[in-house]
Each structure stands twice: as C-alpha cells, then as structure tokens.
Enzyme design. Structure first.
Site, PDB file in Angstrom:
ATOM      1  N   HIS A 581       0.275  -1.393  -0.040  1.00 42.64           N
ATOM      2  CA  HIS A 581       0.391  -0.231   0.046  1.00 42.64           C
ATOM      3  C   HIS A 581       0.591   1.269  -0.103  1.00 42.64           C
ATOM      4  O   HIS A 581       0.664   2.597  -0.177  1.00 42.64           O
ATOM      5  CB  HIS A 581      -0.965  -0.353   1.037  1.00 42.64           C
ATOM      6  CG  HIS A 581      -2.657  -1.239   1.084  1.00 42.64           C
ATOM      7  ND1 HIS A 581      -2.992  -1.236   2.012  1.00 42.64           N
ATOM      8  CD2 HIS A 581      -2.312  -1.073  -0.028  1.00 42.64           C
ATOM      9  CE1 HIS A 581      -3.799  -2.138   1.406  1.00 42.64           C
ATOM     10  NE2 HIS A 581      -3.825  -2.225   0.528  1.00 42.64           N
ATOM     11  N   GLU A 817      -5.118 -12.377 -16.884  1.00 43.81           N
ATOM     12  CA  GLU A 817      -4.366 -12.723 -16.089  1.00 43.81           C
ATOM     13  C   GLU A 817      -3.062 -13.676 -15.944  1.00 43.81           C
ATOM     14  O   GLU A 817      -2.463 -13.972 -14.718  1.00 43.81           O
ATOM     15  CB  GLU A 817      -4.359 -11.742 -14.336  1.00 43.81           C
ATOM     16  CG  GLU A 817      -5.564 -10.351 -14.876  1.00 43.81           C
ATOM     17  CD  GLU A 817      -6.871 -10.215 -14.076  1.00 43.81           C
ATOM     18  OE1 GLU A 817      -6.112  -9.110 -13.391  1.00 43.81           O
ATOM     19  OE2 GLU A 817      -7.073 -10.500 -13.996  1.00 43.81           O
ATOM     20  N   ASP A 841      -0.307  -9.317 -12.535  1.00 44.42           N
ATOM     21  CA  ASP A 841      -0.522 -10.522 -12.124  1.00 44.42           C
ATOM     22  C   ASP A 841      -0.221 -11.598 -13.178  1.00 44.42           C
ATOM     23  O   ASP A 841       0.840 -12.544 -12.484  1.00 44.42           O
ATOM     24  CB  ASP A 841      -2.122 -10.803 -11.476  1.00 44.42           C
ATOM     25  CG  ASP A 841      -3.622 -10.486  -9.990  1.00 44.42           C
ATOM     26  OD1 ASP A 841      -2.291 -10.891  -9.613  1.00 44.42           O
ATOM     27  OD2 ASP A 841      -4.250  -9.817 -10.768  1.00 44.42           O
ATOM     28  N   CYS A 888      -2.626  -3.168 -19.267  1.00 46.09           N
ATOM     29  CA  CYS A 888      -3.146  -2.157 -18.345  1.00 46.09           C
ATOM     30  C   CYS A 888      -2.431  -2.313 -16.888  1.00 46.09           C
ATOM     31  O   CYS A 888      -3.253  -1.534 -15.703  1.00 46.09           O
ATOM     32  CB  CYS A 888      -4.692  -2.114 -17.618  1.00 46.09           C
ATOM     33  SG  CYS A 888      -5.403  -4.410 -16.538  1.00 46.09           S
TER      34      CYS A 888
END
Length: 954
Positions: A581, A817, A841, A888
């Site tokens: 984060h 992904e 991913d 993306c």
C-alpha cells in the site's frame, strides 16, 4: 489422507513382546527400502521417551528427529498382531502403524489416525481383519469434519424477514464451499422452524459437500407475524456427521445462551456454540511446541486435565469451533493444533478457574518439551522499542556506489536523507483500574479516528483516501475493541490490551493467507501503532523543513499520506514490495520511491546526500560530483520532457511513421475520471469497480452503482470506459462478504470465480454498467479468467442483461492475467471482443513469485521474456480474429517496456493518470519498425535483467 497399498500391510504377525514386535516393524521398513538398519535404534529411542500407543489397540512407532538421517524415503508399514502384544506402558496393541518420515509427515498421519479412532469398534475391526484391503479401508477412510466457524457466520444482515436471513445463511455455506447451488435452492421458500429465544432453523441434505452450520443475524432484532427474530441457523446435513452440530446447537438452547446471541461478536458466538456458557471460566494460551500438539505433549496435557477437580474442555481458536474433552487423548490429538495456534480451555463449577489456569500453564511450560517463543515481529518491536538492533552492526552503503532495490514509484531526485527512527514506546503491562483503562483506550480510538478523517479530507489521490478509509473502518471494528477490552478486564493496561488485540488479528491475517496477505496485517499494525502512540503520549519525530528523501525500515499507508509532497523528494525503505500500500500511495502522490533496499540504508546518516531513481530501482549515497552532475542533467531533461509532454497531452499518441496507440487511464475511483481527461487520457482503460464496493458498508444496490458509474461516463464525454467486473478475494476481501480460509488465496476463489458463485451480484453490476452507459461506449471485462468455460458462464449472464437493457455501444472482453488464458487466447479470441493484459498478476503467476514478497519481489519483473512471450501470443491471437489488445498493468508505464509493447502490437496502454502525458510522449519518439526490432531483441534474452540491459545499451 493416509495412502496405503497392499504391500504396506502384513497380517497375522506374532511376537513374544513389544521389543520383538518393534524389531519386525523396523525390518519391514528396511526390506521396503525406506530406511537403513540404524533406524531401529531411533524407534527404540522414541519409545524410551514416551509411548507411541494411541488407543483402540493401535500404536504408531516412529523415529526420533535425530534418526531421520537414516530415512531414505517417507513411508508406512502396518503390522497386525491378532493375538495382541503387551506394550511397555501396559496397553494391549493389535496394530503397529510404523512410520519412516524425513520431516514431520508423521504428524499428518497421526492426525488422521485420531479421526479413525473416533469410530466405534475400529480396534476390533483391525484386530480381526483377514485381508489387507480391510485394514486399508479402516485406516484410509477420510475423516468428515463438520464446520461451524467464523466462515459460516453472517452477522448484521440488513434484513427484516426470516426467509431473507435463511437465504443469507445458506449462501454463506455455499461461499464456504460446504454446499452447492442446489442446497440453496432447497432452502428458498422453506419455512424456518422455531427453536425459541428468537432463533430459527432451516436445513437441507441435497448438494451438501461437507456438513456445516451457519448463522445469519439481523442488524437489529425484529418481530414479524410469527414472532421474535434474532437469528436463523442453516444446517447442511450429511449422514451422521452433522449430529455433533445439532448437539452443540441443542446445548446452546438448553443453557439458555441463545437469548442475546445476535448481540454478541463472532468470537463469543462461536464460544457459545462450542459449549462455553456465559458463566464458564476460560483461559487462552498459544501453543509453542515446535511440532504442535503431537502424541507426547498431548499425553502430558491429558494427564494434567485428568488431575483436575472439574471437567475441562478445549478447542482450537483457529479450528472448526468444536470443543472436546481435554482428558481424551484421541480428541486432543484430533484438534491438529500446530505451533502458533491458540488453545482455549473452558470449565464450570467450583475450581474451574484453577483448572483452566493449570492447563494453560502446562502448555506455556512446553508439556514436557523445550519450547521457544514465537519470533517477535518488527511491528511488535516497534511498539515497545524503536527497533530490533542487529547482533552485528550493518554497514551503510558505500559512497557513490549504486545500491539496487525494487522500483516502486517512477521519478528521479537528489536531496539529503532523513532517516526515520521510530521512538521508543514504554508502557506498563498491567493496570488495576479496568474501567479507567477502557476509557483511555476509547479516547485514543476516537482521537485516532479524528486524525485519519482529517488525513482523508486532505488527500487528493483516490487510492490514498480509499486505503485510509479502510484504516478508519479497522478502528471501528467491534471485535478488535472487544478483544482489547477483554484483555483489559483480565488486568492488562490499555496499551498492552490494545496491542495484544492488534497482534492477534494481524497474526491471524498472516496465517490464513500463508504470508500473501502480509500487507493487510501491516495495515492493522499501522492502525495499532497510531492508537498506541496516542496512549503513550508519543508523537512521530518531525522531519526537517528543507526538502529531503525519507529513509525508513517500512512505512504504513497513513505515514505516506501524511507526507508533505512539497518537501519530500523521494522514499527509500529497507523492506516492502512494489505492490504494498505504501508503494501504491507513493505512485498516487507522485513521489519517487524504491523499496526493499535492505537494512544497509538504515545505517545511513541523516543529512547525507542521496540519489533515488524510482524507475531503475537504484539508490546512491554520497554521489561523486560527476554522478551528481549527470543526475542533475537528467532531472533537467526530464523536466523539459514533462513540460513538453504536458503541453501536448491532448494530442493522439502516434509514432513518427503514423502508427496509432491509444493511451488511457487506470482509475480506482469514478470521481477521478475528469482529472484523467484533463491529463490527456483518451478513455479509461481500467476502472477497478471493487472500490465502489469497498467504499460501502454493504453491497451497493443497483441505484448506487448506476450513480457511481454514471459520474465516470459523464466526465469522459463519449470517450470509452473499460470496466473490470468485481475483483475481490485474494488480497482484497470485503468485510460484508467474508471468505472461507484458503491456504493460497491468490490461487483460490477470486475474480470471476467468486462472482459466478454470486451471480446476483454480477448481474446487478452488469445491469448498472450497461444502464449508466446508455448510448456511450462501455467495454466490460471479466478478471482472472482461466479458459473459455468461465468466460462463457459470465457471458451468459451478460447476454441476458443486455437483451433487457440494450446498451448501444458495448464490448465484452477478458483480462489476461492467468498464463492458461494467454496460452488459450486463440480460442478466447473467437468469442471475446477484446483482451486487456494485467501484467502485474500475469507476471506473478508466470514467475511463481508473490509480487509483494519482501525478498523476491525485486525478481518479479514484467519484462521477463516469458511474460513478453505470453503477451506476444495474446496479441497474435487477438489480431488474427480482428480483436484489439490493451495493457493495463504497471508495465504499460515502464519507459523500457513501452517500445517493446508497441513493437509486440499492443493497441492500447492504460496507465496512472499522472503518467498519461509522458507515455504519449514516449510513443511519439518511436517508429514502428524500430519498436518491432526492440521487441524481437527483448524476446531473445534469457532473463528480465538481460532484457533491461539490452534495451539500455541500444
């Protein structure tokens, strides 16, 4: 499950005594090639330490840890002695399950055997068996475990109807993997049976995968036309395995503990269902034995329990909720308790408090084995002392020598270092006035909430506000507060009680995710430290007034959100991953950052000059004048490029020879669509719709979603919006949609798999997107698709909704992904309208590296040639069918990767809004033939490092 073959079983054995029987067992293992002859001494040594007799005529001889060097391969030999043998502890043995284990595999075999022993008559069956198949059938039967745990509770449902609660409970069992849709269908319309005390019951037998008991409670008790409603139980019945659940429920009702059940937190509800009454004396203790509660320590525990004046029961806090007699060896072994898990003892009557205390102390003492405390985490240390000082001093980075770290946020900066060292937080462990301590903690919680709300108001980045909002929700978690209050009630100080609750919650989060959710645990501890600082009256040290580069061990999200971006030129952390984060927030705030630089950076002196390169992941301390001059020149050049790119931000991105590449923005908040357009985005290439769900205390309804998505469509003014359907699970759980425990949540129920289990949620979201779009272009894609079957399942729901809504400009696509999806792109391209490659991913799954892993994340590089080849396969398959492909993930904004992606034929790049002008500018510097040359060059390299080196050279 124990796997046996006929060759593993010997029937009709005879022996004069237990030693002779053990000799035969050792010889059988030697003959099978499992062990060398020396292993025999290990079997005898183990019996000298403690008997391996389990009960029901079964013993499980196995060697000592020292004898494992004599094991050639793990295996089992079963010897039957129909006439029985007098074992050295006075027991009568008819079956030896002799184990050769290279590590701790025997513990799993042991746990299964304890379930075998629970069946009536199993000893007689094994002693009288006349064929190997009979023995195998008796020992290999998989135990059926009935579930009633946190994963089967559904509390605080906004319902005013018993049938709605019944359906919520049934749906929770389906989410937990205990039942399938046919079970839920059997519950629909079923009239709940009254249990009394406002509790009701529905049940079913069809579609049951595992017996389980769920409970759904309303936000508030209510009365309908039949009576009071405080909760509805839902029972998944299967054979006789659910009878234990009924007995637990019956005991709850008989004790009268169901009256206020709906008002209790989850942990106390489970305690009541386990058989602990409100009057029971309880004690909790963490198990420290290296191999868990195996035979020897379990036997010690049972002996202590049998010596007590009252009956003591024990349950595993992390288990299925069942409490068993602490005086039963087989029951205690059946808990399968492992090191680090928590045992909960309970008893009632005179002497109960002394009894549970005696068992807890026995566990703390090791139960006859030497034990060591669980390793203290850095977060724990930070709450008590500034940091754990290494045994040997760590040398600071050498002057003018680049130190490699993990790129976290792009940018290049030079400034003096400010090394953040956490203050010491000293506090008393115990306090006499519990009421006063609770008041102190409540004031600190309120103060911390006010601090966070102020930070949320000050922040402008969507990701920042979202993550800090999650922290605010954590502060309001009643289970955290109640756990802290409970510890305070037992005599702990406010500080000690609060940190104990935080640490327990964080450890549970880490354990359930097998370290994959460590970042979530870091958030918990970040919240915990904030409150702890208020309790101790200690504030974080103040940074300097002049510009600086912040150096720290690690930073919590709230730490990053507090930063004054006018002064902070960069971030360097010793730990952390590129997807933590704090790294995400650094990117959102536009601060150059590298993470995972190692402990050497903590030895830097405040004031030493640093160069931070957030794109290459390099840190240079005390740079030479020449390096400094080169870096300043690069910074000036980048500033010129940034201004030029900003001036042309609304122009299309075309290569010098006219090849068009669309540049769009990734958004986590619909409110920021207007900002993306202002920065030059040609649309939204990824709308992370899960943030719409995470921003609400319950699942947003159709009207709420239409309003949220409509805001983005309005801001885009006809530009396309690519929306990813709800992608939760894994590292993004929803508080109101709890998931069952998964050892590997990133490989579990998440993305499209999860929403297909809740088709009504997916249908509502699709309807909201299509309705909000109207005549405007919308592109919808399913996340985590592995093959055409999952896409078709989602498309069936989409087609049904679109037939009703009839949106004008719609495409339905797939996120690439999962490697299987890339490899099967030719089949998907025939039915999907477009592909969008999520490189974060895709890289993680291709390289088998958790992208947040503190040690390995630096190796999780999306420019790895294997990932590039999967991108190439995807693009080729899509273009063969006339479909377009976007990227993306973070790779789309990597300056080294942009020419490679263009050369591979990617049609669209979706990046953070801040990066849109620069990515457009990078495309304009290319020609398509040159981009293709660079792509071919990259594909020929053996490693990601080689790719980057080759691209730097040219």
């Amino acid at each position: 499950m124990l796997t046996l073959t006929r060759e593993d079983v010997r029937l009709g054995c005879r022996a004069a005594d237990w030693r002779a029987a053990l000799e035969q067992a050792a010889a059988a293992l030697v003959e099978a090639g499992r062990v060398s002859a020396e292993y025999r001494e290990g079997l005898l040594a183990r019996e000298a330490q403690s008997s391996t007799y389990l009960g029901h005529g079964i013993a499980i001889p196995h060697g000592t840890p020292e004898s494992r060097r004599h094991v050639r391969s793990t295996g089992v030999r079963v010897l039957q002695f129909p006439e029985g043998i007098a074992w050295h502890d006075g027991s009568r043995v008819n079956l030896l399950v002799t184990i050769a284990a290279q590590s701790d595999e025997h513990l799993d075999i042991l746990r299964q055997l304890t379930h075998v022993l629970e069946r009536d008559g199993v000893g007689e069956t094994l002693a009288g068996a006349t064929s190997a198949d009979e023995v195998i059938a008796a020992l290999s039967r998989a135990p059926v475990s009935a579930r009633c745990d946190a994963g089967t509770l559904c509390l605080g449902v906004p319902a005013r109807d018993r049938l709605e609660l019944a359906l919520a409970a049934a749906a929770r069992l389906r989410q937990a993997g205990c039942v399938d849709s046919s079970f839920v269908a059997s519950v629909v319309g079923q009239l709940p049976l009254p249990l009394g005390l406002g509790l009701w019951l529905v049940y079913g037998t069809s579609g049951v995968q595992a017996p389980a008991l769920a409970l759904a409670t309303p936000e508030q008790r209510f009365r309908d036309d039949v009576g009071e409603v405080s909760g509805v139980f839902c029972l998944a019945a299967q054979g006789d395995a659910h009878r234990a659940l009924l007995m637990r429920l019956d005991g709850l009702l008989a004790r009268g503990d169901g009256d206020r059940l709906a008002e209790l937190p989850a942990e106390q509800i489970l305690a009541r269902l386990s058989g602990e009454s409100a009057q029971a004396e309880t004690a909790r203790v963490r198990l420290l034995n290296a191999h868990g509660l195996h035979a020897r320590p379990a036997k010690e525990l049972v002996q202590v329990a049998r010596a007590q004046a009252v009956q003591v029961r024990v349950r595993l806090l992390e288990g299925n909720g069942e409490a068993v007699s602490a005086a039963s060896l087989t029951k205690v072994l059946g808990l399968g308790a492992r090191r680090g898990q928590t045992l909960v003892f309970s008893a009632e009557g005179e002497g109960a408090a002394q009894a549970v205390s005696a068992l807890a102390e026995a566990v703390r003492g090791g139960l006859g084995e030497p034990v060591t405390p669980l390793q203290e985490t850095r977060e724990e240390s930070a709450a008590r002392v500034a940091r754990v000082v290494p045994a040997e001093p760590v040398a600071a980075p050498v002057a003018d020598e680049p130190l490699t770290a993990v790129p976290a946020a792009p940018g290049l900066s030079i400034a003096p270092a400010y090394v953040l060292r956490l203050p010491e937080l000293h506090y008393a462990e115990r306090a006499d006035d519990s009421a006063k301590e609770r008041e102190r903690l409540q004031r600190a919680l309120d103060g911390a909430r006010q601090q966070l709300e102020t930070l949320v108001q000050r922040t402008v980045g969507g990701e920042v506000a979202q993550i800090l909002s999650i922290h605010t929700e954590m502060l309001g978690d009643p289970e955290l507060r109640d756990a802290a209050f409970e510890a305070i009630g037992e005599g702990a100080s406010a500080e000690a009680g609060w940190w104990r609750a935080i640490d327990a919650a964080a450890r549970t989060q880490e354990a359930l995710a097998d370290r994959l959710l460590a970042e979530r645990a870091a958030d918990l501890r970040d919240v915990g430290r904030r409150v702890l600082g208020l309790l101790c009256g200690v504030e974080m040290p103040m940074p300097p007034e002049q510009p600086y580069i912040l150096v720290a061990d690690d930073l919590g999200p709230s730490d990053v959100a507090r930063l004054d971006t006018a002064k902070v030129r960069g971030l360097v952390t010793a730990r952390g991953g590129a997807t933590s984060h704090s790294a995400i927030l650094a990117r959102a705030l536009g601060i150059a950052a590298v993470v995972g630089a190692g402990e050497r950076v903590l030895a830097l002196t405040t004031g030493v000059e640093l160069i931070v390169d957030g794109e290459s992941g390099r840190v240079v301390a005390a740079p030479s004048p020449a390096r400094r001059q080169r870096t300043e020149k690069r910074i000036d050049e980048q500033e010129v490029l940034r201004r030029a790119a900003h001036a042309r931000r609304h122009e299309e991105a075309r290569t010098r020879d006219g090849h068009r590449v669309e540049i769009c923005a990734n958004l986590g908040n619909t409110a920021h669509a207007a900002d993306a357009v202002e920065r030059g985005a040609e649309g939204v290439g990824l709308l992370r719709t899960e943030f719409v769900f995470m921003a609400h205390p319950e699942a947003p309804d159709l009207a709420t979603q239409i309003s949220e998505y409509g805001e983005a469509f309005d801001a885009l003014a006809g530009r396309p919006l690519v929306a990813r359907t709800l992608d939760v699970g894994g590292d993004k759980p929803l508080a109101y949609w709890p998931m069952p425990q998964e050892d590997n949540p990133f490989l579990g129920v998440r993305g499209i798999r999860l929403t297909l289990m809740r088709p009504e949620v997916l249908e509502t979201q699709l309807r909201a997107l299509l309705t909000a779009a109207g005549t405007r272009p919308v592109r919808i894609m399913f996340p985590m698709v592995k093959d055409i079957e999952e896409f078709r399942a989602g498309k069936a729901i989409f087609d049904r909704v679109q037939a009703e809504v009839k949106a004008a400009d719609v495409q339905l696509g797939v996120m690439i992904e999962v490697p299987s999806c890339a490899l099967l792109a030719p089949t998907l391209a025939k039915e999907a309208d477009f592909f969008s490659i999520g490189t974060n991913d895709l890289t993680q799954y291709t390289l088998a590296i958790d992208r947040g892993h503190p040690q390995l994340s630096a190796q999780s590089d999306a420019l790895h040639p294997s990932v590039l080849r999967l991108i190439q396969l995807t693009v080729d398959a899509a273009h063969a069918e006339g479909r377009w492909v976007g990227v993306c993930g973070e790779l789309g904004s990597d300056p080294h990767a942009i020419p490679v992606l263009v050369g591979l034929g990617v049609d669209e790049l979706s990046v953070s809004s801040r990066r849109v002008p620069l990515v457009k500018a990078a495309v304009r510097e290319l020609t398509l033939p040159r981009a293709r040359e660079l792509a071919e060059l990259a594909l020929r390299q053996p490693t990601a490092a080689a790719v980057r080196e080759a691209l730097e050279v040219v």
